[in-house]
Design an enzyme around this catalytic site. Structure first.
Site, mmCIF file in Angstrom:
data_model
loop_
_atom_site.group_PDB
_atom_site.id
_atom_site.type_symbol
_atom_site.label_atom_id
_atom_site.label_comp_id
_atom_site.label_asym_id
_atom_site.label_seq_id
_atom_site.Cartn_x
_atom_site.Cartn_y
_atom_site.Cartn_z
ATOM 1 N N HIS A 66 -11.190 -3.498 2.829
ATOM 2 C CA HIS A 66 -11.072 -3.252 4.271
ATOM 3 C C HIS A 66 -11.830 -2.003 4.728
ATOM 4 C CE1 HIS A 66 -8.340 -0.499 2.425
ATOM 5 N NE2 HIS A 66 -8.130 0.105 3.580
ATOM 6 N N ASP A 67 -12.377 -1.242 3.788
ATOM 7 C CA ASP A 67 -13.147 -0.041 4.146
ATOM 8 C C ASP A 67 -14.638 -0.245 3.950
ATOM 9 O OD1 ASP A 67 -10.839 1.506 4.616
ATOM 10 O OD2 ASP A 67 -10.703 2.086 2.504
ATOM 11 N N GLU A 74 -6.520 3.936 -5.691
ATOM 12 C CA GLU A 74 -7.799 4.142 -4.997
ATOM 13 C C GLU A 74 -8.278 5.515 -5.456
ATOM 14 O OE1 GLU A 74 -9.886 4.314 -0.592
ATOM 15 O OE2 GLU A 74 -8.008 5.330 -0.935
ATOM 16 N N ASP A 112 0.859 -1.174 0.000
ATOM 17 C CA ASP A 112 0.000 0.000 0.000
ATOM 18 C C ASP A 112 0.900 1.229 0.000
ATOM 19 O OD1 ASP A 112 -2.474 1.521 0.503
ATOM 20 O OD2 ASP A 112 -3.188 -0.380 1.337
ATOM 21 N N ASP A 147 -3.093 4.745 -2.197
ATOM 22 C CA ASP A 147 -4.149 5.153 -1.275
ATOM 23 C C ASP A 147 -4.602 6.597 -1.492
ATOM 24 O OD1 ASP A 147 -5.449 4.476 1.446
ATOM 25 O OD2 ASP A 147 -4.467 6.381 1.874
HETATM 26 C C1 GLC Z 1 -7.994 4.962 2.169
HETATM 27 C C2 GLC Z 1 -7.831 3.678 2.942
HETATM 28 C C3 GLC Z 1 -8.470 3.843 4.286
HETATM 29 C C4 GLC Z 1 -7.771 4.959 5.009
HETATM 30 C C5 GLC Z 1 -7.734 6.238 4.174
HETATM 31 C C6 GLC Z 1 -6.731 7.204 4.720
HETATM 32 O O1 GLC Z 1 -9.310 5.260 1.913
HETATM 33 O O2 GLC Z 1 -8.325 2.612 2.211
HETATM 34 O O3 GLC Z 1 -8.441 2.666 5.031
HETATM 35 O O4 GLC Z 1 -8.414 5.223 6.211
HETATM 36 O O5 GLC Z 1 -7.367 6.006 2.849
HETATM 37 O O6 GLC Z 1 -5.432 6.747 4.484
#
Ligand code: GLC
Ligand code: CA
Length: 556
Positions: free
Chosen positions: A330-331, A258, A98, A201
């Site tokens: 995971h979110d 993402e 990540d 991310d």
């Molecule tokens: C992304 C991650 C999440 C995190 C956020 C801040 O959305 O997937 O888990 O809290 O970024 O880094």
């Protein structure tokens, strides 16, 4: 479209903290991942994305990095990480980490130096502004985890710093070329170690609308969602192009962004042949039912909404590139709990939702536990939640007038804790995840939903996922499954999601997204049945009778 080394693979996300614990401290670790590589190989996985394992205070479970060049001791050592990369390679599995570079941790040395000397070089690594008691903040944007994006700079009463997420996650200033160079150096350092690439991310947030300014408030807290800012800002492409050229492209590394709130016209720049990223996640199904007021106002997606979102995304990416397709991460809530109605989470229905998503054009990503049909966990006390996002949304719900019970009931289905419960390996205590006390309690359904119970049982969810993955790799069908165009079929037929994949061959994928039986007209004779989540197949002359939740893939 150019063919790439990763196109035909199946990817798998590991949330290391909840995967497998080898030393009994209740926290999953890298040795745990290494010990399960044979398992992942058996499943057919060829790319593994590891959620963050860098040094971190874990305020946001590792998405707050305090040292990009080291592994948090709770997860293991750099030697473990190196072993994971090389053991992965032996099994044909690329390891992807990540990349969290919109922000770092407030415990990162850069931020500590910035606090010690805001006017020095590290002050320029962050967004720090003068501010005096009683004055307006530099802008009224709301952090994703609640409250203003500004907080007092530690050690100062007249300065504030910017954080799009938690206050322990100060945003990095991408306008500063020195910061950008530091980031690229770090990325290449990892790629030199043989890493397969990165999941990037929250990347769309790196470009801010500058100078900071107030935007129309969208809740009675007087603040405005960051999404409004993102819609008005431009220029993220310049940073992303530079990053790709300085890093990923030099290594032919895999990268998956993402990316939320991208502009449609930017899609070719992002995932086209020469895009900054290999791929980006398609979140369109996940976005169904969201409401700007907060989780308490969200609604569950219907089958029709799911189908429309999926087909729209397929159309957007057709001829452009590959989306990465998911039903969960995971979110997000567990896909089977989110997309299937309560009371309908049978193994057959779980296979249907998984199969419909997996067979779409793009790169399929499974999230740990999805392959055994892990579900959301019921929670009824605030103390049962760990996730900072959930705790904030609870407050939002209370402010909107919900009672304590109503607030918990409303937010629980969306809590990020649902996906973060430990992997259910077997039916022994703590699901075989740890010999200690798990950092987050195991879902009590582990006695029935676990890998041991499913491995080798022909009709299990697990064996079904294995068949999906092997179809993707089957020499006769791979070209069609990987590259074939998606063409919706019988789109107007309610609660039926069906589509063709047209390549060298023609496949028909169909799922009856309801508990009642329904007939689907056959577009032609079936040549071969490739997958079926049920024992029976009632094929009449011109129609296929689908049982409730039946899912089939056939060659026609
Ligand atoms: C992304 C991650 C999440 C995190 C956020 C801040 O959305 O997937 O888990 O809290 O970024 O880094
Ligand atoms: Ca451990």
């Amino acid at each position: 479209m150019q063919k790439k080394w990763w196109h035909g693979k199946t990817a798998y996300q590991i949330y290391p903290k909840s995967f497998f614990d080898t030393n009994g401290d209740g926290i999953g670790d890298l040795r745990g991942v290494i010990s399960k590589l044979d398992y992942l190989q058996e499943l057919g996985i060829e790319i593994v994305w590891l959620s963050p394992v860098y040094c971190s205070p874990l305020a946001d479970q590792g998405y707050d990095i305090s040292d990009y060049y080291d592994i948090d001791p709770r997860f293991g050592t750099m030697a473990d990480m190196e072993e994971l990369i090389s053991e992965g390679r032996k099994r044909g599995i690329s390891i992807v980490m990540d990349l969290v570079v919109n922000h770092c941790s407030d415990e990162h040395v850069w931020f500590q130096k910035a606090c010690a000397d805001p006017d020095g070089p590290y002050g320029q690594y962050f967004y720090i502004r003068d501010w005096h008691e009683g004055e307006r903040l530099p802008c009224n944007w709301r952090s994703y985890f609640g409250g203003p994006v500004w907080d007092l700079l530690p050690g100062h009463t007249d300065k504030v710093y910017f954080h799009a997420f938690h206050k322990k996650q100060p945003d990095l200033n991408w306008e500063n070329p020195l910061l950008r160079r530091e980031i690229y150096r770090m990325i290449n350092w990892w790629l030199d170690k043989g890493l397969g690439g990165f999941r990037i991310d929250a990347i769309i947030n790196i470009k801010k609308l500058l100078p900071f300014c107030d935007l129309p408030a969208d809740r009675d807290d007087g603040l405005c969602s960051i999404k409004t800012m993102l819609a008005r800002t431009d220029g993220v492409n310049v940073f992303l192009r530079e990053m790709a050229e300085e890093t990923f492209h030099r290594y032919d590394a895999f990268s998956v962004g993402e990316v939320f709130n991208e502009k449609t016209e930017d899609l070719p720049l992002i995932i086209g042949d020469d895009g900054y990223f290999s791929s980006m996640f398609d979140f369109s199904e996940h976005l169904i039912g969201m409401d700007a007021r907060g989780w308490y106002a969200w609604t569950q997606p219907t089958a029709e909404e799911y189908k429309r979102a999926a087909f729209t995304a397929q159309k957007r990416s057709a001829g452009v590139g590959f989306f990465s397709n998911i039903i969960e991460n995971h979110d997000e809530p567990r896909g089977v709990s989110h997309y299937l109605p309560q009371g309908e989470r049978s193994e057959a229905a779980k296979k249907m939702i998984g199969g419909l998503n997996f067979m779409l054009r793009g790169l399929p990503f499974l999230y740990q536990g999805q392959e055994i049909g892990m579900e959301n966990m019921d929670r009824w006390e605030l103390s049962q939640f760990d996730d900072i996002n959930t705790l904030d949304e609870y407050k939002v719900a209370l402010r909107a007038g919900l009672s304590h019970e109503e607030a918990i009931a409303a937010i629980s289905p969306y809590s990020r804790d649902n996906a973060r419960t430990p992997f259910q390996w077997d039916g022994t205590e703590n699901a075989g995840f740890t010999t200690g006390i798990p950092w987050l309690p195991v879902n009590p359904n582990y006695r029935t939903v676990n890998l041991l119970q499913q491995r080798g049982r022909d009709d299990s969810v697990y064996e079904f996922y294995r068949s999906l993955i092997s179809l993707r790799k089957n020499a006769a069908y791979a070209e069609t499954v990987v590259y074939g165009e998606t063409e919706p079929y019988c789109c107007g037929q309610r609660n039926l999601m069906a589509y063709f994949r047209r390549g060298e061959r023609c496949l028909l994928v169909a799922g009856n997204f309801q508990k009642e039986v329904q007939d689907m007209p056959m577009p032609g004779p079936m040549k071969k049945l490739l997958l079926n989540n049920m024992d029976k197949l009632e094929l009449k002359e011109k129609a296929l009778r689908l049982e409730g939740w039946q899912f089939v893939v056939m060659e026609i």
